[in-house]
Design an enzyme around this catalytic site. Structure first.
Site, short mmCIF file in Angstrom:
data_model
loop_
_atom_site.label_atom_id
_atom_site.label_comp_id
_atom_site.label_asym_id
_atom_site.label_seq_id
_atom_site.Cartn_x
_atom_site.Cartn_y
_atom_site.Cartn_z
N GLY A 78 0.82 -1.20 0.00
CA GLY A 78 0.00 0.00 0.00
C GLY A 78 0.86 1.26 0.00
N TYR A 99 -16.23 2.49 10.14
CA TYR A 99 -14.77 2.42 10.04
C TYR A 99 -14.12 2.85 11.36
CZ TYR A 99 -10.02 3.66 8.60
OH TYR A 99 -8.67 3.78 8.52
N ASN A 159 -3.14 -8.15 0.02
CA ASN A 159 -4.07 -8.80 -0.91
C ASN A 159 -4.32 -7.97 -2.16
OD1 ASN A 159 -5.75 -6.76 -0.03
ND2 ASN A 159 -7.36 -8.10 0.77
N GLY A 186 -3.62 -1.95 -2.25
CA GLY A 186 -2.19 -1.90 -2.50
C GLY A 186 -1.93 -2.16 -3.98
N LEU A 217 -0.45 -2.57 9.06
CA LEU A 217 -1.06 -1.46 8.33
C LEU A 217 -2.23 -1.92 7.46
CD1 LEU A 217 2.15 0.42 7.05
CD2 LEU A 217 1.12 0.43 9.33
#
Length: 319
Positions: A10, A149, A32, A36, A76
């Protein structure tokens, strides 16, 4: 050291990986590639001390194997960006909560020190700026997707602190305020790269809401410095730290600054939140960190000013 970065392909993760490699560490990455990008790690992906694993932090078998081999974990990996979170609410919650639980469980199993990336979204609609780490949180209705979130990252913090208190796991929590720099994409709602790309193409700079809302934009290189110093300072274990800058600007002023620095003919336009995201969407008007605690613990202060940051991103896009 051997170090794992979750979400290492990312924006922030790739800069962190690059810095840790420069310092001579062996770096493992799991990503995944949902947000990113392989191009973020193109410059160093073939180094012998860099190891890329394409997979999710929800893959317990893979995560167990990776963490068993390292001394530190920078966690992260998360669902990021307002647009992405609203469009993928279920996956966002599972990734943020279950993924962090997995990371902490295996860090505890193998006694690896952890840094957990949280967010300024934790503070919600609290308007008592600047935000300090012990301030109350004011969140909106559960009908509004974006508050999920902030809640998921709060659960991450509670989990991390529980592992520290009950299991003595050395873990540091960082609340990131708007982090920007080269490699960041505006695809998921990040305002500065979106403005710069539009300005360079002489396309409209679209502001959501009134444009009076203010934000503070920290350079990714400063943020990476903070992460590494916090991870390697024993006294920081079990603590929460704001990481960002106190240099504040309204979104309208930001758009005008970007337009001027790009020598752009772009128009500045405004769009209702409901038209951009979802009915009933809410935003926080101001977001500014109190950096007293991190300065007291590790002497860290951001070095880069906004004009320099914007110039760096313009150069990146032009190249």
């Amino acid at each position: 050291m051997k170090i794992l970065i979750t979400g290492g392909a990312g924006f922030i993760g790739s800069h962190l990986a690059e810095r840790l490699l420069q310092e001579g560490n062996e770096v493992y990455v799991i990503d995944n590639l949902s947000t990113g990008r392989l191009e973020n790690i193109e410059a160093f992906k073939d180094k012998p001390n860099f190891h890329l694993n394409i997979g999710s932090v929800l893959n317990r078998e893979l995560l167990d194997k990776l963490i068993s081999n390292v001394e530190q974990v920078y966690h992260l990996a998360a669902a990021v960006g307002v647009k992405y979170i609203i469009e993928n609410p279920l996956l966002s919650l599972k990734t943020n909560i279950m993924g962090t639980d997995n990371v902490l469980e295996f860090c505890n199993k193998y006694k690896a020190k952890a840094l957990i990336a949280s967010t300024s979204e934790i503070y919600g609609k609290n308007e008592q700026i600047p935000f300090s780490e012990t301030d109350d949180r004011l969140l909106g209705s559960t009908h509004i997707s974006r508050w999920g979130y902030g809640c998921s990252k709060a659960i991450d913090e509670f989990l991390a602190l529980a592992y520290f208190r009950e299991k003595k796991l050395p873990v540091v929590i960082v609340r990131c305020f708007n982090t920007v720099g080269p490699r960041q994409t505006g695809q998921y709602g990040m305002v500065l790269p979106k403005f710069i790309k539009a300005a360079l193409l002489n396309q409209p700079l679209v502001i959501y809401g009134t444009g009076e809302q203010t934000r503070c934009f920290a350079d990714v290189s400063d943020v990476v410095d903070a992460f590494i110093k916090l991870m390697n300072t024993p006294e920081c274990a079990g603590e929460i730290f704001n990481v960002g800058t106190t240099e504040s600007i309204s979104i309208t002023d930001l758009a005008q600054k970007v337009k001027d620095m790009c020598h752009s003919k772009s128009r500045i336009e405004y769009m209702r939140y409901e038209d951009a995201f979802e009915e009933g969407f809410e935003d926080m008007m101001h977001r500014q960190p109190d950096l007293t605690k991190i300065k007291n613990f590790i002497g860290w202060e951001p070095k880069h000013k906004l004009d320099h940051i914007i110039s760096r991103i313009i150069d990146y896009y032009e190249k």
